[in-house]
Write an enzyme that holds these catalytic residues in place. Structure first.
Site, PDB file in Angstrom:
ATOM      1  N   HIS A   1       8.051 -11.316  94.413  1.00 31.54           N
ATOM      2  CA  HIS A   1       8.120  -9.884  94.752  1.00 31.54           C
ATOM      3  C   HIS A   1       8.800  -9.702  96.117  1.00 31.54           C
ATOM      4  O   HIS A   1       8.262  -9.055  97.019  1.00 31.54           O
ATOM      5  CB  HIS A   1       6.728  -9.257  94.753  1.00 31.54           C
ATOM      6  CG  HIS A   1       6.750  -7.803  94.359  1.00 31.54           C
ATOM      7  ND1 HIS A   1       5.943  -7.266  93.394  1.00 31.54           N
ATOM      8  CD2 HIS A   1       7.522  -6.777  94.792  1.00 31.54           C
ATOM      9  CE1 HIS A   1       6.201  -5.972  93.268  1.00 31.54           C
ATOM     10  NE2 HIS A   1       7.165  -5.659  94.116  1.00 31.54           N
TER      11      HIS A   1
ATOM     12  N   ARG B   1       8.638  -4.316  87.573  1.00 30.14           N
ATOM     13  CA  ARG B   1       7.207  -4.622  87.543  1.00 30.14           C
ATOM     14  C   ARG B   1       6.992  -5.663  86.448  1.00 30.14           C
ATOM     15  O   ARG B   1       7.572  -5.571  85.362  1.00 30.14           O
ATOM     16  CB  ARG B   1       6.360  -3.373  87.243  1.00 30.14           C
ATOM     17  CG  ARG B   1       6.225  -2.413  88.414  1.00 30.14           C
ATOM     18  CD  ARG B   1       5.401  -3.008  89.571  1.00 30.14           C
ATOM     19  NE  ARG B   1       5.266  -2.076  90.691  1.00 30.14           N
ATOM     20  CZ  ARG B   1       6.061  -2.053  91.750  1.00 30.14           C
ATOM     21  NH1 ARG B   1       7.060  -2.904  91.860  1.00 30.14           N
ATOM     22  NH2 ARG B   1       5.838  -1.193  92.738  1.00 30.14           N
TER      23      ARG B   1
ATOM     24  N   GLU C   1       0.847 -11.317  88.662  1.00 34.34           N
ATOM     25  CA  GLU C   1       1.197 -11.760  90.017  1.00 34.34           C
ATOM     26  C   GLU C   1       0.127 -11.441  91.058  1.00 34.34           C
ATOM     27  O   GLU C   1       0.094 -12.063  92.125  1.00 34.34           O
ATOM     28  CB  GLU C   1       2.517 -11.111  90.466  1.00 34.34           C
ATOM     29  CG  GLU C   1       2.399  -9.622  90.777  1.00 34.34           C
ATOM     30  CD  GLU C   1       3.702  -9.005  91.280  1.00 34.34           C
ATOM     31  OE1 GLU C   1       4.746  -9.207  90.647  1.00 34.34           O
ATOM     32  OE2 GLU C   1       3.666  -8.298  92.301  1.00 34.34           O
TER      33      GLU C   1
ATOM     34  N   ASP D   1      11.480 -11.475  89.701  1.00 32.06           N
ATOM     35  CA  ASP D   1      10.943 -11.223  91.043  1.00 32.06           C
ATOM     36  C   ASP D   1       9.516 -10.696  90.942  1.00 32.06           C
ATOM     37  O   ASP D   1       8.829 -10.564  91.951  1.00 32.06           O
ATOM     38  CB  ASP D   1      11.817 -10.195  91.781  1.00 32.06           C
ATOM     39  CG  ASP D   1      11.352  -9.982  93.218  1.00 32.06           C
ATOM     40  OD1 ASP D   1      11.209 -10.998  93.931  1.00 32.06           O
ATOM     41  OD2 ASP D   1      11.106  -8.826  93.617  1.00 32.06           O
TER      42      ASP D   1
HETATM   43  P1  NAI Z   1      13.609   5.716  90.275  1.00 30.46           P
HETATM   44  O1  NAI Z   1      12.432   6.595  90.064  1.00 30.46           O
HETATM   45  O2  NAI Z   1      14.714   6.183  91.152  1.00 30.46           O
HETATM   46  O3  NAI Z   1      14.258   5.332  88.853  1.00 30.46           O
HETATM   47  C1  NAI Z   1      13.505   4.949  87.746  1.00 30.46           C
HETATM   48  C2  NAI Z   1      14.284   5.358  86.506  1.00 30.46           C
HETATM   49  O4  NAI Z   1      13.565   4.886  85.368  1.00 30.46           O
HETATM   50  C3  NAI Z   1      14.416   6.873  86.347  1.00 30.46           C
HETATM   51  O5  NAI Z   1      15.775   7.217  86.101  1.00 30.46           O
HETATM   52  C4  NAI Z   1      13.528   7.197  85.154  1.00 30.46           C
HETATM   53  O6  NAI Z   1      14.025   8.294  84.391  1.00 30.46           O
HETATM   54  C5  NAI Z   1      13.601   5.900  84.376  1.00 30.46           C
HETATM   55  N1  NAI Z   1      12.496   5.728  83.434  1.00 30.46           N
HETATM   56  C6  NAI Z   1      11.232   6.210  83.494  1.00 30.46           C
HETATM   57  N2  NAI Z   1      10.528   5.781  82.426  1.00 30.46           N
HETATM   58  C7  NAI Z   1      11.360   5.035  81.683  1.00 30.46           C
HETATM   59  C8  NAI Z   1      11.224   4.331  80.453  1.00 30.46           C
HETATM   60  N3  NAI Z   1      10.069   4.311  79.781  1.00 30.46           N
HETATM   61  N4  NAI Z   1      12.313   3.671  79.968  1.00 30.46           N
HETATM   62  C9  NAI Z   1      13.486   3.684  80.643  1.00 30.46           C
HETATM   63  N5  NAI Z   1      13.678   4.331  81.798  1.00 30.46           N
HETATM   64  C10 NAI Z   1      12.630   5.000  82.319  1.00 30.46           C
HETATM   65  O7  NAI Z   1      13.017   4.330  90.782  1.00 30.46           O
HETATM   66  P2  NAI Z   1      13.763   3.188  91.610  1.00 30.46           P
HETATM   67  O8  NAI Z   1      13.632   3.453  93.057  1.00 30.46           O
HETATM   68  O9  NAI Z   1      15.108   2.971  91.033  1.00 30.46           O
HETATM   69  O10 NAI Z   1      12.811   1.937  91.295  1.00 30.46           O
HETATM   70  C11 NAI Z   1      12.726   1.368  89.998  1.00 30.46           C
HETATM   71  C12 NAI Z   1      11.554   0.430  89.961  1.00 30.46           C
HETATM   72  O11 NAI Z   1      11.806  -0.683  90.818  1.00 30.46           O
HETATM   73  C13 NAI Z   1      10.233   1.007  90.504  1.00 30.46           C
HETATM   74  O12 NAI Z   1       9.521   1.696  89.478  1.00 30.46           O
HETATM   75  C14 NAI Z   1       9.485  -0.200  90.972  1.00 30.46           C
HETATM   76  O13 NAI Z   1       8.622  -0.614  89.944  1.00 30.46           O
HETATM   77  C15 NAI Z   1      10.569  -1.251  91.190  1.00 30.46           C
HETATM   78  N6  NAI Z   1      10.669  -1.711  92.578  1.00 30.46           N
HETATM   79  C16 NAI Z   1      10.563  -3.062  92.818  1.00 30.46           C
HETATM   80  C17 NAI Z   1      10.672  -3.547  94.097  1.00 30.46           C
HETATM   81  C18 NAI Z   1      10.615  -5.012  94.390  1.00 30.46           C
HETATM   82  O14 NAI Z   1      10.490  -5.424  95.556  1.00 30.46           O
HETATM   83  N7  NAI Z   1      10.714  -5.891  93.400  1.00 30.46           N
HETATM   84  C19 NAI Z   1      10.860  -2.633  95.241  1.00 30.46           C
HETATM   85  C20 NAI Z   1      11.018  -1.239  94.858  1.00 30.46           C
HETATM   86  C21 NAI Z   1      10.899  -0.799  93.569  1.00 30.46           C
END
Ligand code: NAI
Length: 346
Positions: A294, A233, A262, A257
């Site tokens: 994105h 994000r 944005e 990305d």
């Molecule tokens: P997920 O929920 O599987 O993993 C997120 C990880 O971040 C978890 O292990 C959590 O413990 C950790 N976390 C939470 N708060 C934190 C902090 N303050 N500092 C460090 N780590 C922390 O999520 P996933 O599926 O891996 O997605 C990650 C991010 O990717 C999403 O939150 C979303 O913002 C982004 N995303 C971007 C996309 C794009 O098209 N550019 C598409 C899908 C997701």
């Protein structure tokens, strides 16, 4: 049984294609709107059971009140992140569901694609050779092998990115607020990650705590020449601080990305307009910055999973009054919320 009526906001051609395909039994009456959901466009949802929204629809308290007044029972996010929804305000008023995972591979692979493009100057080579310029001046990259990559957030996407990096023979270190036990991942503190990494990739959600985690202070701790990748994000990075870091030659390259401002820019064609965001314009003007709008999620596999899961969420909620993919402010960790409330947050 009556069809479930869905007002679908910020609809793009590729969304329509995948949702029409997923609505194979015609169980859903979906009206697609180009407009984003906002206080001005809430009215379009009148008479609908569900609004389906994406990353840049602004679901603020006023929107939530208006949706509730219009009889909307469910906000169905067709994405994983939910920082654009005031989930605390929605609690007790309208249920919110999301697609927790649709293709973590799509995002992790895009992060690596951007990294390789940047480090090996593929974006430059593509333009040069189209102009029959075969000079290699200024094209020197570096080997991935042996470099230290710092991964922030070791959830679904972060872990796949780690596996990809290991395939390149890179040394992986990571930080996560909730480290995964027995994962074989070498966890370090955030400061250690900033100090030791040649490459930093962000894969954590945007929260009050993580907002601007990359800022002037953290950049000052990083190695000179560090490459920063953000497919998570935009507001995880203070863009002005990043720009200064690049101008100071401290940051070697940035692969973005996502961008914190944005929402009114990405996903639109402004090629014939003057874009008023000076920070973005300056970032794009840098030879060592790559911006994609994105796009990391955008694979056919992901689109099809998004459509299937979103419609399954809607159906589960509308038929059973609960849904495993519900989110609420009481739990940043979804599992505990759903367990506690038996698949229902209120
Ligand atoms: P997920 O929920 O599987 O993993 C997120 C990880 O971040 C978890 O292990 C959590 O413990 C950790 N976390 C939470 N708060 C934190 C902090 N303050 N500092 C460090 N780590 C922390 O999520 P996933 O599926 O891996 O997605 C990650 C991010 O990717 C999403 O939150 C979303 O913002 C982004 N995303 C971007 C996309 C794009 O098209 N550019 C598409 C899908 C997701």
């Amino acid at each position: 049984m009556d069809k479930i009526r869905i007002a679908f906001f910020d609809a793009k051609d590729y969304d329509k294609e995948s949702f029409v395909k997923a609505n194979v039994n015609d169980e859903f009456d979906i009206t697609y709107y180009d407009a984003r959901l906002s206080t001005d466009t809430c009215k379009l949802a009148e008479g609908c059971d569900v609004v389906c929204v994406f990353v840049n629809d602004d679901i603020n308290p006023e929107v939530i009140d208006k949706l509730q007044a219009n009889g909307v029972k469910l906000i169905a996010l067709r994405c994983a992140g939910y920082n654009n929804v005031d989930i605390e305000y929605a609690y007790g008023k309208i249920h919110v569901v999301r697609v927790p995972a649709y293709s973590p591979y799509a995002v992790a692979e895009h992060a690596m694609a951007m990294l390789l493009t940047s480090v090996r100057r593929i974006h430059k080579a593509f333009i040069r050779t189209r102009d029959f310029n075969f000079s290699l001046s200024g094209m020197t990259g570096f080997d991935m092998h042996g470099k230290t990559v710092g991964v922030v957030g070791t959830g679904k996407i972060g872990r796949i990115f780690i596996d990809i990096c290991r395939g390149f023979g890179m040394n992986v270190i990571a930080y996560d607020k909730y480290p995964a036990v027995d994962s074989g991942i070498k966890y370090v503190s955030l400061d250690e990650l900033w100090e030791q990494s040649d490459i930093i990739s962000l894969h954590c959600p945007l929260t009050d705590e993580s907002r601007h985690m990359i800022n002037e202070e953290s950049i000052s701790k990083m190695k000179k020449g560090v490459v920063i990748i953000n497919t998570s994000r935009g507001a995880l990075i203070d863009s002005e601080a990043l720009l200064e870091g690049i101008k100071d030659r401290k940051v070697g390259a940035a692969c973005l990305d996502v961008y914190e401002e944005e929402s009114n820019i990405f996903f639109h064609d402004y090629s014939n307009h003057i874009v008023n965001d000076d920070v973005l314009a300056r970032l794009i003007s840098m030879p060592n910055v790559i911006v994609t709008s994105h796009q990391a999620f955008l694979t056919s596999e992901a689109l099809s999973n998004i459509a299937d899961t979103t419609l399954a969420n809607v159906k589960e909620f509308m038929r059973e009054g609960k849904c495993i993919n519900e989110i609420c402010y009481k739990c940043s960790r979804m599992d505990s919320c759903n367990l506690k409330h038996e698949k229902k947050c209120f």
